[in-house]
Design a protein around this motif. Structure first.
Motif, PDB file in Angstrom:
ATOM      1  N   SER A 178      -3.258  14.734  -4.254  1.00  0.00           N
ATOM      2  CA  SER A 178      -3.824  13.000  -4.376  1.00  0.00           C
ATOM      3  C   SER A 178      -5.032  12.762  -3.464  1.00  0.00           C
ATOM      4  O   SER A 178      -5.104  11.253  -3.280  1.00  0.00           O
ATOM      5  N   ALA A 179      -5.630  13.756  -3.382  1.00  0.00           N
ATOM      6  CA  ALA A 179      -6.997  13.262  -2.534  1.00  0.00           C
ATOM      7  C   ALA A 179      -7.927  12.226  -2.962  1.00  0.00           C
ATOM      8  O   ALA A 179      -8.308  11.303  -2.261  1.00  0.00           O
ATOM      9  N   GLU A 180      -7.994  12.036  -4.245  1.00  0.00           N
ATOM     10  CA  GLU A 180      -8.992  11.015  -4.908  1.00  0.00           C
ATOM     11  C   GLU A 180      -8.313   9.547  -4.653  1.00  0.00           C
ATOM     12  O   GLU A 180      -8.916   8.556  -4.017  1.00  0.00           O
ATOM     13  N   ALA A 181      -6.811   9.571  -4.778  1.00  0.00           N
ATOM     14  CA  ALA A 181      -6.275   8.341  -4.587  1.00  0.00           C
ATOM     15  C   ALA A 181      -5.972   7.803  -3.053  1.00  0.00           C
ATOM     16  O   ALA A 181      -6.052   6.640  -2.573  1.00  0.00           O
ATOM     17  N   GLY A 240       0.976  -1.334   0.097  1.00  0.00           N
ATOM     18  CA  GLY A 240       0.018  -0.029  -0.102  1.00  0.00           C
ATOM     19  C   GLY A 240       0.924   1.122   0.029  1.00  0.00           C
ATOM     20  O   GLY A 240       1.995   1.295   0.015  1.00  0.00           O
ATOM     21  N   PRO A 241       0.382   2.335  -0.216  1.00  0.00           N
ATOM     22  CA  PRO A 241       1.071   3.572  -0.128  1.00  0.00           C
ATOM     23  C   PRO A 241       1.192   4.322   0.999  1.00  0.00           C
ATOM     24  O   PRO A 241       0.761   3.819   2.135  1.00  0.00           O
ATOM     25  N   GLU A 242       2.212   5.462   0.833  1.00  0.00           N
ATOM     26  CA  GLU A 242       2.251   6.192   2.005  1.00  0.00           C
ATOM     27  C   GLU A 242       1.868   7.592   1.730  1.00  0.00           C
ATOM     28  O   GLU A 242       2.425   8.183   0.685  1.00  0.00           O
ATOM     29  N   TYR A 243       1.089   8.134   2.295  1.00  0.00           N
ATOM     30  CA  TYR A 243       0.601   9.650   2.035  1.00  0.00           C
ATOM     31  C   TYR A 243       0.549  10.498   3.392  1.00  0.00           C
ATOM     32  O   TYR A 243      -0.049  10.086   4.488  1.00  0.00           O
ATOM     33  N   GLY A 244       1.521  11.500   3.244  1.00  0.00           N
ATOM     34  CA  GLY A 244       1.912  12.494   4.206  1.00  0.00           C
ATOM     35  C   GLY A 244       3.197  12.231   4.674  1.00  0.00           C
ATOM     36  O   GLY A 244       3.831  12.818   4.808  1.00  0.00           O
ATOM     37  N   PHE A 245       3.146  11.065   5.575  1.00  0.00           N
ATOM     38  CA  PHE A 245       4.554  10.596   6.280  1.00  0.00           C
ATOM     39  C   PHE A 245       4.765   9.265   6.288  1.00  0.00           C
ATOM     40  O   PHE A 245       3.771   8.198   6.343  1.00  0.00           O
ATOM     41  N   VAL A 291      -9.393  14.608   3.582  1.00  0.00           N
ATOM     42  CA  VAL A 291      -8.070  15.033   3.284  1.00  0.00           C
ATOM     43  C   VAL A 291      -7.908  16.464   3.202  1.00  0.00           C
ATOM     44  O   VAL A 291      -6.877  16.844   3.631  1.00  0.00           O
ATOM     45  N   ASP A 292      -8.925  17.202   2.841  1.00  0.00           N
ATOM     46  CA  ASP A 292      -8.733  18.756   2.847  1.00  0.00           C
ATOM     47  C   ASP A 292      -8.323  19.122   4.388  1.00  0.00           C
ATOM     48  O   ASP A 292      -7.811  20.129   4.517  1.00  0.00           O
ATOM     49  N   GLY A 293      -9.045  18.705   5.312  1.00  0.00           N
ATOM     50  CA  GLY A 293      -9.006  18.817   6.657  1.00  0.00           C
ATOM     51  C   GLY A 293      -7.596  18.711   7.090  1.00  0.00           C
ATOM     52  O   GLY A 293      -6.880  19.359   7.930  1.00  0.00           O
ATOM     53  N   GLN A 294      -7.236  17.517   6.604  1.00  0.00           N
ATOM     54  CA  GLN A 294      -5.709  17.041   7.151  1.00  0.00           C
ATOM     55  C   GLN A 294      -4.658  17.947   6.600  1.00  0.00           C
ATOM     56  O   GLN A 294      -3.755  18.415   7.079  1.00  0.00           O
ATOM     57  N   VAL A 311      -8.547   8.591  -0.704  1.00  0.00           N
ATOM     58  CA  VAL A 311      -9.826   8.070  -0.348  1.00  0.00           C
ATOM     59  C   VAL A 311      -9.712   6.689  -0.925  1.00  0.00           C
ATOM     60  O   VAL A 311     -10.375   5.899  -0.257  1.00  0.00           O
ATOM     61  N   GLU A 312      -9.529   6.586  -2.259  1.00  0.00           N
ATOM     62  CA  GLU A 312      -9.333   5.247  -2.849  1.00  0.00           C
ATOM     63  C   GLU A 312      -8.753   3.948  -2.050  1.00  0.00           C
ATOM     64  O   GLU A 312      -9.109   2.915  -1.740  1.00  0.00           O
ATOM     65  N   ALA A 313      -7.595   4.676  -1.395  1.00  0.00           N
ATOM     66  CA  ALA A 313      -6.739   3.599  -0.422  1.00  0.00           C
ATOM     67  C   ALA A 313      -7.265   3.373   0.705  1.00  0.00           C
ATOM     68  O   ALA A 313      -6.890   2.632   1.496  1.00  0.00           O
ATOM     69  N   GLY A 314      -8.588   4.111   1.204  1.00  0.00           N
ATOM     70  CA  GLY A 314      -9.128   3.858   2.467  1.00  0.00           C
ATOM     71  C   GLY A 314      -8.329   4.759   3.582  1.00  0.00           C
ATOM     72  O   GLY A 314      -8.950   4.215   4.820  1.00  0.00           O
ATOM     73  N   LEU A 315      -7.519   5.441   3.285  1.00  0.00           N
ATOM     74  CA  LEU A 315      -6.829   6.419   4.513  1.00  0.00           C
ATOM     75  C   LEU A 315      -7.620   7.626   4.741  1.00  0.00           C
ATOM     76  O   LEU A 315      -7.323   7.995   5.916  1.00  0.00           O
ATOM     77  N   CYS A 316      -8.615   8.138   4.123  1.00  0.00           N
ATOM     78  CA  CYS A 316      -9.731   9.115   4.547  1.00  0.00           C
ATOM     79  C   CYS A 316     -11.034   8.687   4.015  1.00  0.00           C
ATOM     80  O   CYS A 316     -11.233   8.168   3.053  1.00  0.00           O
ATOM     81  N   ARG A 317     -12.056   9.366   4.946  1.00  0.00           N
ATOM     82  CA  ARG A 317     -13.191   8.553   4.393  1.00  0.00           C
ATOM     83  C   ARG A 317     -13.908   9.508   3.142  1.00  0.00           C
ATOM     84  O   ARG A 317     -14.640   8.859   2.280  1.00  0.00           O
TER      85      ARG A 317
END
Length: 284
Positions: A211-214, A122-127, A227-230, A216-222
């Motif tokens: 990367s917001a769409e990806a 899986g991916p890493e998004y953010g850190f 994502v915008d909030g983060q 969400v697709e990865a299940g890391l944000c609802r």
């Protein structure tokens, strides 16, 4: 004065999206970081993905080459990828030290006989969290000053899946076995990280938005609003990292991320431990 060439890994479309979100290209970000580490350092920028790209000077005229991140995929091939592999091959063949984060690591691995592709874990998004030096990494100069465990900015789906023959993996975590690596090739050395020591928190925020769409697709944000909030929280923390310990605590970020000198440690180590000694050995 050190002279470095910075290769932007994105194609024209990718650079355009990056400028729209960040106000500058990935190569311009790196140039700013490098100059913050050495005010006398000179940077030339090139976009080797482009068919009409022209190097400002022969690659051997540079003391080092730096590869940025990219939205391209090494496994997909194509001319934009092959041109970048060719530039890295030429630099290393000429003995020019090369550093790369994210995309740069994948290009180097592909050049040297390794394999890069979509990370099955899986991916890493953010850190990238809980990064730990390997046995070889504990004493390697690329990681000088890093603690036994640390976090770092990271944005990636792809990664090095099979290290090249003769390479040395320096850092790993639970998500990925190759988070930092040294790759000897021809007369040169590549040092690099899958994570992004060059990114400030506001740029991490911009990359999350891109990367917001990806995400969400990865299940890391609802949803994309989450994502915008983060991203907004990271922008707020970037504006005042020392004055918002509560926000840093909620985001789980410590000094290795919040303090620029610590966050950029690998880039400074590359300059001090590889670029300057190589320059001296070349009699420059």
């Amino acid at each position: 004065m050190l002279r470095l060439l910075i290769a932007d890994g994105n194609d024209r479309a990718g650079r355009g999206r990056h400028v729209e979100r960040c106000g500058k290209t990935s190569a311009q970000t790196y140039a700013g970081v490098l100059r913050s580490l050495d005010r006398d350092l000179a940077c030339d920028l090139v976009a080797p993905a482009d068919a009409d790209a022209v190097l400002p000077a022969p690659v051997q005229a540079y003391d080092g080459l730096v590869f940025t991140g990219s939205t391209l995929h090494v496994a997909e091939g194509g001319d934009a990828v092959r041109r970048q592999i060719a530039l890295m091959r030429e630099a290393l063949t000429q003995g020019v030290p090369v550093f790369g984060s994210c995309w740069g690591v994948q290009v180097a691995a592909a050049l040297a006989g390794g394999e890069a592709g979509r990370n099955p874990r899986g991916p890493e998004y953010g850190f990238a969290r809980n990064l730990a030096p390997t046995r070889a990494g504990r004493d390697h100069p690329l990681l000088a000053g890093r603690p036994p465990a640390f976090d770092a900015p990271a944005i990636h789906d792809d990664a090095v899946l099979v290290p090249p023959p003769g390479s040395t993996v320096l850092v790993a975590n639970g998500r990925l076995d190759v988070q930092a690596i040294v790759i000897p090739y021809a007369a040169g050395q590549f040092w690099g990280t899958q994570y992004h020591p060059e990114l400030d928190l506001d740029e991490v925020a911009a990359m999350l938005s891109l990367s917001a769409e990806a995400i969400v697709e990865a299940g890391l944000c609802r949803d994309e609003a989450a994502v915008d909030g983060q991203a907004e929280a990271l922008r707020r923390l970037h504006a005042d990292p020392a004055g918002q310990p509560d926000l840093a605590w909620r985001l789980g970020l410590g000094a290795e991320v919040l303090e620029p000198a610590r966050r950029r440690r690998e880039i400074g180590n590359f300059l001090d431990a590889l670029v300057r000694p190589t320059r001296a050995a070349r009699g420059r």
